[in-house]
Design a protein around this motif. Structure first.
Motif, PDB file in Angstrom:
ATOM      1  N   MET A   1      26.385 -49.362  -1.511  1.00  0.00           N
ATOM      2  CA  MET A   1      25.498 -48.403  -1.363  1.00  0.00           C
ATOM      3  C   MET A   1      24.194 -48.906  -0.827  1.00  0.00           C
ATOM      4  SD  MET A   1      24.199 -45.184  -1.929  1.00  0.00           S
ATOM      5  CE  MET A   1      25.368 -44.610  -3.157  1.00  0.00           C
ATOM      6  N   ASN A   2      23.440 -48.197   0.070  1.00  0.00           N
ATOM      7  CA  ASN A   2      22.348 -48.790   0.820  1.00  0.00           C
ATOM      8  C   ASN A   2      21.163 -47.442   0.748  1.00  0.00           C
ATOM      9  OD1 ASN A   2      22.574 -47.617   3.425  1.00  0.00           O
ATOM     10  ND2 ASN A   2      24.508 -48.892   3.387  1.00  0.00           N
ATOM     11  N   ILE A   3      20.050 -47.661   1.252  1.00  0.00           N
ATOM     12  CA  ILE A   3      19.141 -46.686   1.291  1.00  0.00           C
ATOM     13  C   ILE A   3      19.576 -45.387   2.501  1.00  0.00           C
ATOM     14  CG2 ILE A   3      17.780 -47.861   3.145  1.00  0.00           C
ATOM     15  CD1 ILE A   3      16.244 -45.721   0.391  1.00  0.00           C
ATOM     16  N   PHE A   4      20.444 -45.888   3.386  1.00  0.00           N
ATOM     17  CA  PHE A   4      20.986 -45.073   4.330  1.00  0.00           C
ATOM     18  C   PHE A   4      21.852 -44.042   3.796  1.00  0.00           C
ATOM     19  CE2 PHE A   4      19.343 -48.654   6.812  1.00  0.00           C
ATOM     20  CZ  PHE A   4      18.278 -48.119   7.199  1.00  0.00           C
ATOM     21  N   ARG A   5      22.834 -44.773   3.092  1.00  0.00           N
ATOM     22  CA  ARG A   5      23.995 -43.992   2.426  1.00  0.00           C
ATOM     23  C   ARG A   5      23.218 -42.917   1.214  1.00  0.00           C
ATOM     24  NH1 ARG A   5      29.029 -44.648   0.056  1.00  0.00           N
ATOM     25  NH2 ARG A   5      29.488 -42.796  -1.136  1.00  0.00           N
ATOM     26  N   LEU A   6      22.354 -43.537   0.607  1.00  0.00           N
ATOM     27  CA  LEU A   6      21.817 -42.696  -0.374  1.00  0.00           C
ATOM     28  C   LEU A   6      20.945 -41.370   0.006  1.00  0.00           C
ATOM     29  CD1 LEU A   6      20.913 -42.259  -3.531  1.00  0.00           C
ATOM     30  CD2 LEU A   6      19.065 -43.868  -3.207  1.00  0.00           C
ATOM     31  N   THR A   7      20.235 -41.660   1.222  1.00  0.00           N
ATOM     32  CA  THR A   7      19.325 -40.605   1.757  1.00  0.00           C
ATOM     33  C   THR A   7      20.432 -39.655   2.463  1.00  0.00           C
ATOM     34  OG1 THR A   7      17.703 -42.411   2.529  1.00  0.00           O
ATOM     35  CG2 THR A   7      17.633 -40.158   3.401  1.00  0.00           C
ATOM     36  N   PHE A  52      40.296 -37.787 -10.569  1.00  0.00           N
ATOM     37  CA  PHE A  52      40.761 -37.820 -12.009  1.00  0.00           C
ATOM     38  C   PHE A  52      41.540 -39.077 -12.221  1.00  0.00           C
ATOM     39  CE2 PHE A  52      40.045 -33.134 -11.994  1.00  0.00           C
ATOM     40  CZ  PHE A  52      38.835 -33.293 -12.639  1.00  0.00           C
ATOM     41  N   THR A  53      41.894 -39.925 -11.023  1.00  0.00           N
ATOM     42  CA  THR A  53      42.778 -40.940 -11.201  1.00  0.00           C
ATOM     43  C   THR A  53      42.233 -42.141 -10.770  1.00  0.00           C
ATOM     44  OG1 THR A  53      43.640 -40.531  -8.785  1.00  0.00           O
ATOM     45  CG2 THR A  53      44.792 -39.516 -10.745  1.00  0.00           C
ATOM     46  N   THR A  54      41.140 -42.096  -9.853  1.00  0.00           N
ATOM     47  CA  THR A  54      40.530 -43.472  -9.431  1.00  0.00           C
ATOM     48  C   THR A  54      39.076 -43.262  -9.853  1.00  0.00           C
ATOM     49  OG1 THR A  54      42.034 -43.497  -7.663  1.00  0.00           O
ATOM     50  CG2 THR A  54      39.774 -44.932  -7.579  1.00  0.00           C
ATOM     51  N   TYR A  55      38.553 -44.437 -10.708  1.00  0.00           N
ATOM     52  CA  TYR A  55      37.093 -44.506 -11.125  1.00  0.00           C
ATOM     53  C   TYR A  55      36.169 -45.519 -10.247  1.00  0.00           C
ATOM     54  CZ  TYR A  55      32.693 -44.665 -13.982  1.00  0.00           C
ATOM     55  OH  TYR A  55      31.598 -44.634 -14.289  1.00  0.00           O
ATOM     56  N   ILE A  56      35.227 -44.968  -9.593  1.00  0.00           N
ATOM     57  CA  ILE A  56      34.329 -45.842  -8.943  1.00  0.00           C
ATOM     58  C   ILE A  56      33.033 -46.033  -9.300  1.00  0.00           C
ATOM     59  CG2 ILE A  56      33.446 -46.398  -6.421  1.00  0.00           C
ATOM     60  CD1 ILE A  56      35.814 -44.666  -5.104  1.00  0.00           C
ATOM     61  N   SER A  57      32.481 -45.028  -9.480  1.00  0.00           N
ATOM     62  CA  SER A  57      31.235 -45.087 -10.585  1.00  0.00           C
ATOM     63  C   SER A  57      30.689 -43.670 -11.198  1.00  0.00           C
ATOM     64  CB  SER A  57      30.013 -45.591  -9.487  1.00  0.00           C
ATOM     65  OG  SER A  57      29.849 -44.727  -8.633  1.00  0.00           O
ATOM     66  N   LEU A  58      29.908 -43.631 -11.992  1.00  0.00           N
ATOM     67  CA  LEU A  58      29.414 -42.380 -12.303  1.00  0.00           C
ATOM     68  C   LEU A  58      28.928 -41.586 -11.369  1.00  0.00           C
ATOM     69  CD1 LEU A  58      29.053 -40.576 -14.887  1.00  0.00           C
ATOM     70  CD2 LEU A  58      26.727 -41.675 -15.484  1.00  0.00           C
ATOM     71  N   TYR A  59      28.161 -42.501 -10.519  1.00  0.00           N
ATOM     72  CA  TYR A  59      27.361 -41.717  -9.404  1.00  0.00           C
ATOM     73  C   TYR A  59      28.513 -40.948  -8.519  1.00  0.00           C
ATOM     74  CZ  TYR A  59      24.859 -40.999  -4.968  1.00  0.00           C
ATOM     75  OH  TYR A  59      24.557 -40.576  -3.698  1.00  0.00           O
ATOM     76  N   THR A  61      31.518 -40.132  -9.144  1.00  0.00           N
ATOM     77  CA  THR A  61      32.465 -38.712  -9.811  1.00  0.00           C
ATOM     78  C   THR A  61      31.531 -37.713  -9.782  1.00  0.00           C
ATOM     79  OG1 THR A  61      33.642 -40.471 -11.114  1.00  0.00           O
ATOM     80  CG2 THR A  61      33.580 -38.187 -11.924  1.00  0.00           C
ATOM     81  N   VAL A  62      30.135 -37.863 -10.162  1.00  0.00           N
ATOM     82  CA  VAL A  62      29.420 -36.889 -10.323  1.00  0.00           C
ATOM     83  C   VAL A  62      28.976 -35.915  -8.904  1.00  0.00           C
ATOM     84  CG1 VAL A  62      26.766 -35.941 -10.574  1.00  0.00           C
ATOM     85  CG2 VAL A  62      28.183 -37.654 -12.366  1.00  0.00           C
ATOM     86  N   MET A  63      28.991 -36.959  -7.924  1.00  0.00           N
ATOM     87  CA  MET A  63      28.907 -36.150  -6.545  1.00  0.00           C
ATOM     88  C   MET A  63      30.020 -35.506  -6.196  1.00  0.00           C
ATOM     89  SD  MET A  63      25.651 -36.736  -5.585  1.00  0.00           S
ATOM     90  CE  MET A  63      25.531 -36.588  -3.858  1.00  0.00           C
ATOM     91  N   LYS A  64      31.380 -36.008  -6.496  1.00  0.00           N
ATOM     92  CA  LYS A  64      32.520 -35.248  -6.029  1.00  0.00           C
ATOM     93  C   LYS A  64      32.524 -33.912  -6.752  1.00  0.00           C
ATOM     94  CE  LYS A  64      35.352 -39.220  -5.046  1.00  0.00           C
ATOM     95  NZ  LYS A  64      36.601 -40.291  -5.470  1.00  0.00           N
ATOM     96  N   LEU A  65      32.303 -33.947  -8.133  1.00  0.00           N
ATOM     97  CA  LEU A  65      32.359 -32.780  -8.900  1.00  0.00           C
ATOM     98  C   LEU A  65      31.201 -31.676  -8.321  1.00  0.00           C
ATOM     99  CD1 LEU A  65      32.399 -34.167 -12.563  1.00  0.00           C
ATOM    100  CD2 LEU A  65      34.408 -32.958 -11.262  1.00  0.00           C
ATOM    101  N   ILE A  66      30.052 -32.204  -7.916  1.00  0.00           N
ATOM    102  CA  ILE A  66      29.176 -31.304  -7.384  1.00  0.00           C
ATOM    103  C   ILE A  66      29.597 -30.582  -6.335  1.00  0.00           C
ATOM    104  CG2 ILE A  66      26.729 -31.197  -6.375  1.00  0.00           C
ATOM    105  CD1 ILE A  66      25.633 -33.156  -8.572  1.00  0.00           C
ATOM    106  N   PHE A  67      30.047 -31.327  -5.072  1.00  0.00           N
ATOM    107  CA  PHE A  67      30.339 -30.856  -3.940  1.00  0.00           C
ATOM    108  C   PHE A  67      31.653 -30.048  -3.995  1.00  0.00           C
ATOM    109  CE2 PHE A  67      28.242 -34.844  -2.166  1.00  0.00           C
ATOM    110  CZ  PHE A  67      27.114 -34.359  -1.699  1.00  0.00           C
ATOM    111  N   LEU A  68      32.607 -30.379  -5.036  1.00  0.00           N
ATOM    112  CA  LEU A  68      33.804 -29.455  -5.146  1.00  0.00           C
ATOM    113  C   LEU A  68      33.417 -28.104  -5.972  1.00  0.00           C
ATOM    114  CD1 LEU A  68      36.594 -31.811  -6.513  1.00  0.00           C
ATOM    115  CD2 LEU A  68      36.762 -30.393  -4.640  1.00  0.00           C
ATOM    116  N   GLY A  69      32.540 -28.136  -6.948  1.00  0.00           N
ATOM    117  CA  GLY A  69      32.113 -26.984  -7.525  1.00  0.00           C
ATOM    118  C   GLY A  69      31.258 -26.043  -6.973  1.00  0.00           C
TER     119      GLY A  69
END
Length: 215
Positions: A1-7, A52-59, A61-69
């Motif tokens: 993660m870096n500032i460009f990816r986060l932005t 639901f099978t590969t955990y990388i980080s809470l961030y 997982t949350v972003m994936k759920l947001i984009f899917l939902g």
């Protein structure tokens, strides 16, 4: 993660917030392409099969759920909501988006990192995301005036990919053996599709005029 990816992630999230704001506050999807939204829903559904099978980080997982939902909820609003669906401009949103799906899938079968189901579908999602904005841009070209929320939605969506390009360049020079040729190729194509839109977006902003794209 870096500032460009986060932005990049935050501008992507901002594009969705702007779109949902339009749908929820004024109960309208005018100027929004259902075809593009359906393609994005397919992009996220095939990209995040590992949620639901590969955990990388809470961030992550949350972003994936947001984009899917949000992607599937936007499609539902435009298709089923009793008020929102009435504002959908189906007469101008006529780009045959299904013609984009098959070529992207065939390309993913040929050009991928590993020939497994998950890897092919992940690669397919990259190729499809690169061209998913086309129906939206075509719809904007057919519209006489583009409202501010729709224009801002597309702008943030394009900015997200632009920041990801900077992120890749940064990682290339700071990480050893960082090579993502397929991702880079798809990202460059996707960014190139926004160049014309950015020109007219900044031109309308500078002149304080309604956004118009040439037919």
């Amino acid at each position: 993660m870096n500032i460009f990816r986060l932005t990049g992630d935050l501008t992507h999230l901002m594009s969705i917030i702007v779109l949902l704001l339009k749908i929820h506050t004024i109960k309208s999807c005018a100027g929004i392409s259902l075809k593009t939204q359906e393609l994005y829903a397919l992009v996220f559904a095939t990209r995040y099969l590992d949620i639901f099978t590969t955990y990388i980080s809470l961030y992550n997982t949350v972003m994936k759920l947001i984009f899917l939902g949000t992607s599937f909820s936007i499609v539902w609003y435009m298709r089923r909501h009793k008020t929102v669906r009435l504002s959908y401009d189906k007469n101008n949103d006529t780009f045959r988006h299904y013609f984009l799906v098959l070529p992207c899938f065939l390309l993913a079968l040929v050009l991928n990192n590993r020939f497994t189901v998950r890897e092919v579908l992940w690669t397919f999602s990259l190729y499809l995301e690169a061209v998913a904005i086309i129906p939206q841009l075509v719809l904007l070209q057919r519209s006489k005036n583009v409202d501010n929320l729709t224009g801002n939605y597309v702008f943030f969506l394009g900015a997200y990919r632009g920041f990801y390009l900077i992120n890749w360049i940064y990682r290339y020079f700071t990480e050893n053996h960082y090579r993502r040729w397929i991702t880079w190729m798809a990202g460059i194509v996707q960014t190139a599709l926004y160049v014309d839109f950015f020109y007219y977006y900044f031109k309308s902003w500078k002149n304080n005029e309604k956004l118009k794209l040439p037919a």
